[in-house]
Design an enzyme around this catalytic site. Structure first.
Site, PDB file in Angstrom:
ATOM      1  N   SER A  76       0.848  -1.191   0.000  1.00 36.77           N
ATOM      2  CA  SER A  76       0.000   0.000   0.000  1.00 36.77           C
ATOM      3  C   SER A  76       0.891   1.251   0.000  1.00 36.77           C
ATOM      4  CB  SER A  76      -0.958  -0.068   1.195  1.00 36.77           C
ATOM      5  OG  SER A  76      -2.015   0.837   1.050  1.00 36.77           O
ATOM      6  N   GLU A  94     -12.304   7.592 -11.286  1.00 37.95           N
ATOM      7  CA  GLU A  94     -12.627   8.737 -12.132  1.00 37.95           C
ATOM      8  C   GLU A  94     -11.579   8.784 -13.195  1.00 37.95           C
ATOM      9  OE1 GLU A  94     -13.031  12.709 -11.274  1.00 37.95           O
ATOM     10  OE2 GLU A  94     -14.550  12.462  -9.729  1.00 37.95           O
ATOM     11  N   HIS A 118      -3.524  -0.972  -4.810  1.00 38.30           N
ATOM     12  CA  HIS A 118      -4.976  -1.248  -4.760  1.00 38.30           C
ATOM     13  C   HIS A 118      -5.547  -0.924  -6.150  1.00 38.30           C
ATOM     14  CE1 HIS A 118      -4.881  -1.364  -0.321  1.00 38.30           C
ATOM     15  NE2 HIS A 118      -4.263  -0.200  -0.346  1.00 38.30           N
TER      16      HIS A 118
END
Lengths: 226, 226
Positions: A76, A94, A118
């Site tokens: 991460s 988006e 992710h």
């Protein structure tokens, strides 16, 4: 966390808990890194990591461990910090809009890449395209959950795990509107080369070339035949 | 819905409500399409649309309206049905895994493309890559919300709206694991050409070439100068 590493065969696990920059100069903390063969960064906030650790004695030790052939890894935010330029924040799910991205200086252990994580799960292809559009000299690496890249020699990466790794290569880009400066206009970028790599695939960052697990097996076989 | 179209300057709006295949043969319903200049498909379930309308007299009228220069348009599932092969279902927000995709025959008004919608918002790049991997003869078109492609002559498309349109072009693909048949393995596909188009950009489906709004303005100017 300790148990995960023990189950993976790591004999000794020490936890290095640093919350403030001052702690990254404490002798007792630095000593924890004596004889360490690998460092794992957990997730969190990548800018917190670089601002509290950057250029401290502890960070110097990480660099030494890496230079001596140790393994530096992270998940991460702990993956994002590995590169020289790191992605800090930007909208997921988006398409990229001009201006909607924060980047900053990372730990610099891998050069020439910008790492996002992710990746498929949070729909981040848009923001990684935005990052690469700003300077196609950087290769965008998008890493899915439960998936990792193993980088050797800073130039050759190999995919392990159950998801995919996306390589956004802007070298071939013919045209983009990134420099037009119309805040929040949707990004336009033409002729991006995209690699989707899965377990066993590898990629040469210098040559910008993917290799499939099958080709890898073949070349390993070739090598064995010789 | 009527008001939206009135506000856009459409003088007369009739609603054609067909729930079962039998209704698509009713004279009164067919008559509603007399003198119609355009048809708009709302969202819903693309397989329901094709199974209830495909090859009915109503569908024949849509085709006639289109052939005579009328506008056929749709949103969401109503956009997906426009192509000859349509995407029916597949996981969003995941990298594509072998076998995880349903496709089927669409209305065939645009040839050679597979259309996906709610594209960035639902993180669908993975499944569109999976669709294109199956046969790179088809160009993948991923359309964001509040965004549209206007296709003229079946070959030239132009982007309008506030988001982006992604063109996944598999012609250049050098290698993929799609035919290996390992169910649920993550897709590997190398050297995809990706276009991210925004308002004013256009794309030639036959030549597989993008054109930016700026280039478009230039060539329009060139044409005007002549």
């Amino acid at each position: 966390m300790r148990r995960v590493f023990r189950d993976l065969g790591v004999r000794e696990v020490v936890e290095l808990d640093i919350r403030e920059r001052q702690e990254a100069r404490e002798e007792a903390k630095i000593r924890l890194l004596d004889n360490v063969a690998g460092v794992f960064f957990s997730g969190g906030d990548q800018r917190r990591m670089t601002s509290q650790l950057g250029d401290t004695p502890i960070y110097g030790r990480f660099q030494e461990i890496y230079d001596e052939g140790g393994v530096i890894c992270g998940t991460s935010a702990g993956a994002s910090v590995m590169s020289d330029v790191m992605l800090i924040s930007g909208d997921s799910k988006e398409s990229y809009r001009l201006g909607d991205l924060q980047m900053g200086p990372g730990f610099g252990l891998i050069r020439g890449v910008i790492i996002d994580q992710h990746f498929a799960e949070r729909g981040r292809i848009g923001r990684l395209l935005g990052a690469v559009a700003q300077n196609p000299r950087y290769i965008g690496l998008g890493i899915d959950e439960n998936t990792a890249v193993v980088v050797e020699g800073g130039m050759h990466l190999r995919v392990i795990g159950e998801g995919a790794v996306y390589v956004v290569d802007g070298e071939s880009v013919t045209c983009s509107n990134i420099a037009e400066g119309r805040q929040h206009a949707a990004l336009s970028i033409h002729d991006v080369r995209l690699q989707v790599l899965s377990e066993g695939d590898s990629y040469d960052l210098a040559m910008r070339l993917p290799m499939s697990s099958e080709q890898g097996r073949e070349s390993r076989k070739d090598a064995a035949d010789k």
